[in-house]
Motif scaffolding. Structure first.
Motif, PDB file in Angstrom:
ATOM      1  N   THR A  56      61.817 -74.169  15.640  1.00  0.00           N
ATOM      2  CA  THR A  56      60.823 -75.212  15.418  1.00  0.00           C
ATOM      3  C   THR A  56      59.408 -74.759  15.776  1.00  0.00           C
ATOM      4  O   THR A  56      58.458 -75.069  15.050  1.00  0.00           O
ATOM      5  N   HIS A  57      59.249 -74.024  16.909  1.00  0.00           N
ATOM      6  CA  HIS A  57      57.917 -73.562  17.288  1.00  0.00           C
ATOM      7  C   HIS A  57      58.034 -72.553  18.422  1.00  0.00           C
ATOM      8  O   HIS A  57      59.142 -72.237  18.880  1.00  0.00           O
ATOM      9  N   THR A  80      58.736 -69.982   9.350  1.00  0.00           N
ATOM     10  CA  THR A  80      57.682 -69.601   8.424  1.00  0.00           C
ATOM     11  C   THR A  80      57.125 -68.227   8.801  1.00  0.00           C
ATOM     12  O   THR A  80      57.331 -67.738   9.922  1.00  0.00           O
ATOM     13  N   LEU A  83      54.886 -68.542  11.844  1.00  0.00           N
ATOM     14  CA  LEU A  83      55.630 -68.693  13.086  1.00  0.00           C
ATOM     15  C   LEU A  83      56.321 -67.392  13.473  1.00  0.00           C
ATOM     16  O   LEU A  83      56.323 -67.003  14.652  1.00  0.00           O
ATOM     17  N   ALA A 106      57.071 -73.796   4.313  1.00  0.00           N
ATOM     18  CA  ALA A 106      57.036 -75.199   4.710  1.00  0.00           C
ATOM     19  C   ALA A 106      56.924 -76.084   3.480  1.00  0.00           C
ATOM     20  O   ALA A 106      56.111 -75.846   2.586  1.00  0.00           O
ATOM     21  N   GLU A 121      55.755 -79.263   8.486  1.00  0.00           N
ATOM     22  CA  GLU A 121      54.890 -79.196   9.658  1.00  0.00           C
ATOM     23  C   GLU A 121      54.753 -80.557  10.344  1.00  0.00           C
ATOM     24  O   GLU A 121      54.676 -81.593   9.683  1.00  0.00           O
ATOM     25  N   GLN A 128      52.458 -73.110  15.291  1.00  0.00           N
ATOM     26  CA  GLN A 128      52.874 -73.966  14.177  1.00  0.00           C
ATOM     27  C   GLN A 128      54.184 -74.630  14.606  1.00  0.00           C
ATOM     28  O   GLN A 128      55.037 -73.980  15.204  1.00  0.00           O
ATOM     29  N   THR A 129      54.320 -75.900  14.320  1.00  0.00           N
ATOM     30  CA  THR A 129      55.531 -76.625  14.708  1.00  0.00           C
ATOM     31  C   THR A 129      56.171 -77.226  13.476  1.00  0.00           C
ATOM     32  O   THR A 129      55.490 -77.841  12.648  1.00  0.00           O
ATOM     33  N   LEU A 130      57.477 -77.039  13.368  1.00  0.00           N
ATOM     34  CA  LEU A 130      58.223 -77.500  12.209  1.00  0.00           C
ATOM     35  C   LEU A 130      59.227 -78.577  12.587  1.00  0.00           C
ATOM     36  O   LEU A 130      59.885 -78.493  13.624  1.00  0.00           O
ATOM     37  N   CYS A 192      48.359 -83.965  19.332  1.00  0.00           N
ATOM     38  CA  CYS A 192      49.082 -82.701  19.253  1.00  0.00           C
ATOM     39  C   CYS A 192      49.955 -82.494  20.492  1.00  0.00           C
ATOM     40  O   CYS A 192      50.278 -81.365  20.853  1.00  0.00           O
TER      41      CYS A 192
END
Length: 264
Positions: A56-57, A80, A83, A106, A121, A128-130, A192
């Motif tokens: 995820t990040h 990604t 990431l 993404a 995202e 970057q967080t998914l 965030c």
């Protein structure tokens, strides 16, 4: 039949397992290989069944064990390109992961071993967080484990989900009355940062649809939350739209260190 397991959920480490007789995957590897192996074995699952990892990040509580788990299992790691580049420079992972690197775009669906996955995202203060929408042989999971708020487009991924794993990180009164310094409190509450119980509950109310089977509240803060407060916030939100738990929907708080298990 499949199994969903929460191996660990919180700042101490995050790792989630989905598997059946054909294959298995984990979302994040915030625990080491031995911990993962032991907790899976305790739940009756073999760590060797894991054939893919989704990240995820790049915060350490989500990748602390990534290098060891990916290396010992020799499995692909999906994220990604942005990431992956961050992971290659992270002290907890480093360049040794390059042979396992598999790049996702993404917003675009990919298929691997019969599992369909889309990363999208979400707002959080990492590189970057998914979030992930994972269609596991017809059972659809959505993961949103760390995010400051739920963007409108993320609800579209939840609209056909069977199960949603969503952060309910903090109680605002506990956070504001606690010992964290002001800058850390501001970071947690920012767009965030993390989802409060109230923000999560509001999202759960919007996420609900007639096909939704379960909501699992994850990443509860050790210092600024309790399972009771998180659960009650979402329970009240669901009740406000006429949804009864557990008759209409399964609602659970995922434990920080113990294993949670569900068959589907």
């Amino acid at each position: 039949m499949g199994r969903f397991l929460s191996i660990s959920s919180g700042s101490n480490g995050n790792c989630y397992y989905i598997g059946n007789e054909r294959t298995a995957l984990i979302v994040d590897a915030g625990v080491g290989f031995r911990t993962l192996k032991s907790r899976l074995a305790g739940a009756g699952e073999d760590v060797s069944s894991v054939e893919m990892i989704f990240v995820t990040h790049d915060h350490v509580d989500h990748i602390r064990g990534l290098a060891s788990v990916a290396g010992k299992l020799s499995v692909p790691v999906y994220a990604t390109a942005r990431l992956h580049d961050a992971l290659s420079h992270h002290k907890a992972v480093g360049p040794g992961l390059s042979g396992s690197r598999r790049v996702l775009r993404a917003g675009f669906e990919s298929e691997m071993r019969g599992v369909r996955c889309t990363g999208f995202e979400v707002p959080h203060d990492a590189t970057q967080t998914l979030g992930y929408r994972i269609d596991f042989f017809g059972t659809r999971f959505v993961f949103m484990t760390d995010l400051g708020y739920v963007p409108d487009y993320a609800y579209e991924y939840c609209a056909s989900a069977d199960y949603v794993i969503i952060e309910s990180n903090y109680d605002i009164d506990m956070l504001m009355g606690g010992s964290y310094p002001p800058d850390l409190k501001a970071r947690i509450m920012s767009e965030c940062g993390h989802l409060s119980n109230e923000a999560c509950a509001s999202a759960v109310r919007r996420i609900w649809h007639p096909g939704l089977k379960g909501v699992f509240l994850c990443h509860l803060s050790k210092d600024n939350n309790t399972a009771g407060l998180a659960y009650d916030s979402s329970l009240r939100a669901l009740a406000s739209i006429g949804i009864s738990v557990p008759e209409d929907l399964r609602l659970e708080c995922l434990p920080r260190s113990d294993v949670f298990s569900m068959e589907f």
